[in-house]
Structure formats: C-alpha cells, structure tokens
Design a protein around this motif. Sequence first.
Motif, PDB file in Angstrom:
ATOM      1  N   TYR A 184     -31.679 -20.228   8.050  1.00  0.00           N
ATOM      2  CA  TYR A 184     -32.453 -19.848   9.243  1.00  0.00           C
ATOM      3  C   TYR A 184     -33.478 -18.784   8.871  1.00  0.00           C
ATOM      4  O   TYR A 184     -33.122 -17.716   8.386  1.00  0.00           O
ATOM      5  CB  TYR A 184     -31.511 -19.347  10.347  1.00  0.00           C
ATOM      6  N   CYS A 243     -30.476 -24.544  23.872  1.00  0.00           N
ATOM      7  CA  CYS A 243     -30.607 -23.736  22.650  1.00  0.00           C
ATOM      8  C   CYS A 243     -30.744 -22.257  23.012  1.00  0.00           C
ATOM      9  O   CYS A 243     -31.583 -21.889  23.834  1.00  0.00           O
ATOM     10  CB  CYS A 243     -31.823 -24.194  21.850  1.00  0.00           C
ATOM     11  N   PRO A 244     -29.937 -21.394  22.389  1.00  0.00           N
ATOM     12  CA  PRO A 244     -29.988 -19.968  22.740  1.00  0.00           C
ATOM     13  C   PRO A 244     -31.273 -19.273  22.314  1.00  0.00           C
ATOM     14  O   PRO A 244     -31.507 -18.138  22.711  1.00  0.00           O
ATOM     15  CB  PRO A 244     -28.782 -19.393  21.990  1.00  0.00           C
ATOM     16  N   GLY A 296     -37.479 -21.462  14.773  1.00  0.00           N
ATOM     17  CA  GLY A 296     -37.945 -21.751  16.126  1.00  0.00           C
ATOM     18  C   GLY A 296     -39.448 -22.045  16.068  1.00  0.00           C
ATOM     19  O   GLY A 296     -40.080 -21.900  15.013  1.00  0.00           O
ATOM     20  N   GLU A 297     -39.992 -22.439  17.207  1.00  0.00           N
ATOM     21  CA  GLU A 297     -41.437 -22.730  17.242  1.00  0.00           C
ATOM     22  C   GLU A 297     -42.158 -21.530  17.847  1.00  0.00           C
ATOM     23  O   GLU A 297     -41.910 -21.175  19.010  1.00  0.00           O
ATOM     24  CB  GLU A 297     -41.700 -23.987  18.096  1.00  0.00           C
ATOM     25  N   ASN A 310     -36.701 -28.331   8.760  1.00  0.00           N
ATOM     26  CA  ASN A 310     -36.448 -28.690  10.159  1.00  0.00           C
ATOM     27  C   ASN A 310     -37.221 -27.718  11.043  1.00  0.00           C
ATOM     28  O   ASN A 310     -36.702 -26.665  11.424  1.00  0.00           O
ATOM     29  CB  ASN A 310     -34.941 -28.619  10.437  1.00  0.00           C
ATOM     30  N   LYS A 365     -42.891 -27.977  23.128  1.00  0.00           N
ATOM     31  CA  LYS A 365     -41.907 -29.050  22.927  1.00  0.00           C
ATOM     32  C   LYS A 365     -41.729 -29.910  24.176  1.00  0.00           C
ATOM     33  O   LYS A 365     -41.098 -30.976  24.129  1.00  0.00           O
ATOM     34  CB  LYS A 365     -40.571 -28.438  22.468  1.00  0.00           C
ATOM     35  N   ALA A 406     -22.949 -21.621  22.408  1.00  0.00           N
ATOM     36  CA  ALA A 406     -23.807 -20.644  21.737  1.00  0.00           C
ATOM     37  C   ALA A 406     -24.055 -19.519  22.724  1.00  0.00           C
ATOM     38  O   ALA A 406     -23.690 -19.652  23.903  1.00  0.00           O
ATOM     39  CB  ALA A 406     -25.127 -21.290  21.329  1.00  0.00           C
TER      40      ALA A 406
HETATM   41  N1  SAM Z   1     -37.169 -25.503  16.458  1.00  0.00           N
HETATM   42  C1  SAM Z   1     -37.192 -26.780  15.831  1.00  0.00           C
HETATM   43  C2  SAM Z   1     -37.303 -27.904  16.834  1.00  0.00           C
HETATM   44  O1  SAM Z   1     -37.581 -27.616  17.966  1.00  0.00           O
HETATM   45  O2  SAM Z   1     -37.127 -29.044  16.454  1.00  0.00           O
HETATM   46  C3  SAM Z   1     -36.091 -27.110  14.898  1.00  0.00           C
HETATM   47  C4  SAM Z   1     -34.974 -26.376  14.520  1.00  0.00           C
HETATM   48  S1  SAM Z   1     -33.599 -26.120  15.557  1.00  0.00           S
HETATM   49  C5  SAM Z   1     -33.307 -24.614  14.714  1.00  0.00           C
HETATM   50  C6  SAM Z   1     -32.461 -27.310  14.969  1.00  0.00           C
HETATM   51  C7  SAM Z   1     -31.703 -28.143  15.925  1.00  0.00           C
HETATM   52  O3  SAM Z   1     -30.578 -27.464  16.411  1.00  0.00           O
HETATM   53  C8  SAM Z   1     -32.397 -28.583  17.183  1.00  0.00           C
HETATM   54  O4  SAM Z   1     -33.249 -29.667  16.945  1.00  0.00           O
HETATM   55  C9  SAM Z   1     -31.242 -28.944  18.095  1.00  0.00           C
HETATM   56  O5  SAM Z   1     -30.941 -30.318  18.068  1.00  0.00           O
HETATM   57  C10 SAM Z   1     -30.065 -28.184  17.489  1.00  0.00           C
HETATM   58  N2  SAM Z   1     -29.457 -27.282  18.494  1.00  0.00           N
HETATM   59  C11 SAM Z   1     -30.072 -26.439  19.333  1.00  0.00           C
HETATM   60  N3  SAM Z   1     -29.175 -25.854  20.143  1.00  0.00           N
HETATM   61  C12 SAM Z   1     -27.964 -26.341  19.822  1.00  0.00           C
HETATM   62  C13 SAM Z   1     -26.636 -26.146  20.329  1.00  0.00           C
HETATM   63  N4  SAM Z   1     -26.363 -25.325  21.332  1.00  0.00           N
HETATM   64  N5  SAM Z   1     -25.631 -26.846  19.749  1.00  0.00           N
HETATM   65  C14 SAM Z   1     -25.863 -27.686  18.735  1.00  0.00           C
HETATM   66  N6  SAM Z   1     -27.079 -27.906  18.209  1.00  0.00           N
HETATM   67  C15 SAM Z   1     -28.120 -27.256  18.744  1.00  0.00           C
END
Ligand code: SAM
Length: 482
Positions: A101, A113-114, A152-153, A186, A227, A292
């Motif tokens: 990360y 997502c947190p 993150g974005e 990712n 997004k 989370a």
């Molecule tokens: N920020 C980027 C995006 O929007 O695609 C990518 C990275 S994000 C750190 C990676 C992935 O974590 C996300 O695409 C999502 O599917 C997953 N994710 C987010 N929140 C989650 C949760 N509470 N439990 C499991 N997976 C989660």
Amino acid sequence: MAVYNPKSLKAEEFINDEEIKATLAYAEANKNNVELIDQILEKARPQKTATGCQCTGLTHREASVLLACEIPEKIQKMYEIAEEIKLAFYGNRIVIFAPLYLSNYCINGCVYCPYHAKNKHIARKKLTQEEVKAEVIALQDMGHKRLAIEAGEDPKNNPIEYILDCIKTIYSVHHKNGDIRRVNVNIAATTVENYRKLKEAGIGTYILFQETYHKKSYEELHPTGPKHDYDYHTEAMDRAMEGGIDDVGLGVLFGLEMYKYEFAGLIMHAEHLEAVHGVGPHTISVPRVKRADDIDPDMFDNGIDDDTFTKIAACIRLAVPYTGMIVSTRETEEVRQRLLRVGISQVSGASRTSVGGYTQEERPHDTEQFDVSDQRSLDEVVRWLMESDHIPSFCTACYRAGRTGDRFMSLCKSGQILNCCHPNALMTLAEFLEDYASPETKKEGYEMIERELARIPKESVRKIAEQNIRDIRSSNRRDFRF
Ligand code: SAM
C-alpha cells in the motif's frame, strides 16, 4: 437500448444488461437439465492433443448454467474438472505475492472502502520514497519477489508521477540476495497515456477490479468522485491494452451485488478482451467484501457463503482455463485451502493492508484497508502450500522474457509447463529456502525439490535445473530462469 456485442468498445454493449438477464433466465431454466449440464461439463474437460492437452473453455451462458445448477454430484464433477484443468495448465505450482500500500489518500466515495473521501477519522498516509525503500527491504527480507502496489485515487496526492517514482524505487532496491522482480499495479482507471507510462516503467499485470458489473448498483456504490463513471471504469482494460499492457487482471468484489449477475458479467468481460485484443485476462481475482474501519460487510445484502464462493471459483476455472486465478489473505486459511483445489494459481502471503505496515513490528490497523483473515507469516504460507503438495513459486520469468499476453497464453497451451515453469518454480523456491526459510521449511522444501525435479521430462532441462539449484545452495548466485 444498447445491443449486446462482445467486440464493441462501449461498456454497455460488451457488458450488456439485457444479455446478462437473458443468460440468468437461461441458466435458471436449465439448472436441472442434466443432459445439457453433462454436455457442458464434457466441453470444459481438457482434451488430449499430440503435444499435451487443450481446453476450449465455456461461454458465459454455459458457465452460468453450471453456476445455477444445485445438483450435488454435478457440483462435485465441476470441482473435479476444475482441478484437472488447473493441474493440466498450471501444474501444482502456486505463485506467491504481497500487496504494497503506497497511499490511502482518495477522492472517491466507494461505500464499501474505508478510504472513501468522507472518512475524516481514518489516518491518511502516503509513503515517501525512503519509506517505500524501507517497506521493500522488509518485504525482501521475508522472501517476496512479486508485489502488487495499491493506492487510492487522488490526482493531487498520488498522481501517476508518484506511482512511477515508487515503481522505480521498488525495482532499484537490492537488499542482501533480495530483489523485487515483478511489480503489478492496482490503481484506479486512467488514460491510455498513463497506461503507456506504466508499461514503460516495467510493470507486470495491471489489475483493476470492476467491483460490480451492474451499472445501477455501481453508480450507487460509487456515489462521488471519478470512479462514479461506470463506462470509464469498465472500458479501462481496453485503454490499458491500447497503452501496450497486455497482461490485465479482472475481479469482482463479491458481496456487493447478486453473484450470478457478477459472474456472467465477469466471463463476458473476458470474452470481450479475447474478441477485441486476441487475449483474455491474465488473472481474475475473487475478493469478498470484508470488515474495515467504518465498513460493516453486513451493510450489503449479497454476501455469499463459502460453498457458493468455491463453486464460483470452480466455474471461473472451467470457463477461462488459461487465466490465472488469485485469492488473497481476505480469506481464511481454510477457505484458501478449499479454493486451491478448484483452480487458484496465485495467493498473497503475509500481507499487510495498511500504508507502511511492513516496517512495523506489530500489525498496524490505523490505515488498514480491510481486515486480513490469514495472518500467517510467509514461511508458514510456504510450508502450508508444500504440505498440500503445492510448489510455492516466486517465479517472474515469463514477463521478464517477454512472454506476456498471447505469448504467455501460448506457453500455457503448449504443454511445455513441465519443462519451463516447473523448473523455474523449483529454482525460485530454492532461493527462498536458502535465504529466508526456517530450518523446518528448508528441510521440507528440499525434499519437495528433489521429488519434483524428477518430474521434469527433458533430461537436458532437468540437468540445468539441478546444477542451478546446487549453485543457489553453495553460492550467492541467484535469478536463474528458463
Ligand atoms: N483505488 C483503486 C481502485 O479504485 O480501483 C485500487 C485499489 S483498492 C486499494 C483495491 C481493491 O480493494 C478495490 O478495488 C476493492 O475491490 C477492494 N476493497 C475495497 N474495500 C474493501 C473491503 N472493505 N473489503 C474487501 N476488499 C475491499
């Protein structure tokens, strides 16, 4: 109304809602049609050829019939064929990686997502290049060779230049005998130009989870931020391919929407990539929503139990036999064990999902993206794999030898795995055993290597692999590959 067309570059045409609904109706109508189910299972089975064997895969409609079928003996058959396919094309090797990360700054509003922008209490952190270096050293000291970077974005805090700097730093760190040989990425959907920059930086796979293929749910689950744009997100893999990245990784975040809808969408996405670019996805990930910081998975109505989850993985294996399949540490050891049998080819190990987590003595929770269920060390994961007769592999040879996209798929189909991937896996396992393993793992590992070397069909290849492993054991020479 959009009309289904797998060759279209428009999201609503290649992931077509009408076609998915018709597929689900067809699957429901045929879920007890034993004759059809047997035909589909037969089609999925690997067929012997002069050089090895091959698979045709299944269409999204065929695979959806299997997913809808609830007849226990047929489900058992699906599992058996999934394992047969896995062994035919990937052998008993399991590739290991870890997420890294970089930053949890994010301007999106993803409700699961947190890191969502409205979360004002979560600590925000972005690694400096010095911190990236320290994280990479910690990862190398465990034995990792492959990373998936996560961010993150946030165009201000994590612009593409920052991501590129991090990739450069990661590849530049060579600590003791360690190095990171493949960085998968990712990050949020971006432009062709940025994908080109990522390709030039030497990335492996570009991974982007669709989260959900259901457009209306997608828009509700991503209420704010860039997004929110379903089409831009869904068409990202086409832009990545246009930018020269031919290894792309798909995924659905299971639990958000109805799994049968997601499954049909996922297979249609794979069919679309094959139809347009001549190569399907390199990998498919199967994450489930986890607890989370301010996220409770029970907020979503579509959670799936472990049996259904296993069936989904098996049906993916049957539908896209040459695509790698990934299960992360979101899942427990028990679930991962089950999934290994039905076609998983990659697992993460010893993951920390917080920014800067690997350099901390204790697992930090302040910037964590989700709870990690499998918290074992890499040494434990390696030993666990070997105990169920899987070869833990840290191999990165293919992409470094230019075997990406359709060239990787050709290798996979050629039946040359036992003469190429198999020895590569054993040599990278030997590196792990020599440099990072506990005495117990080392002992078990060399026993496995001895057994597995004997399975290399070509004598000349076997002799080279044996010599390389002797060199690894007696010197600091590393990074051998076929
Ligand atoms: N920020 C980027 C995006 O929007 O695609 C990518 C990275 S994000 C750190 C990676 C992935 O974590 C996300 O695409 C999502 O599917 C997953 N994710 C987010 N929140 C989650 C949760 N509470 N439990 C499991 N997976 C989660």
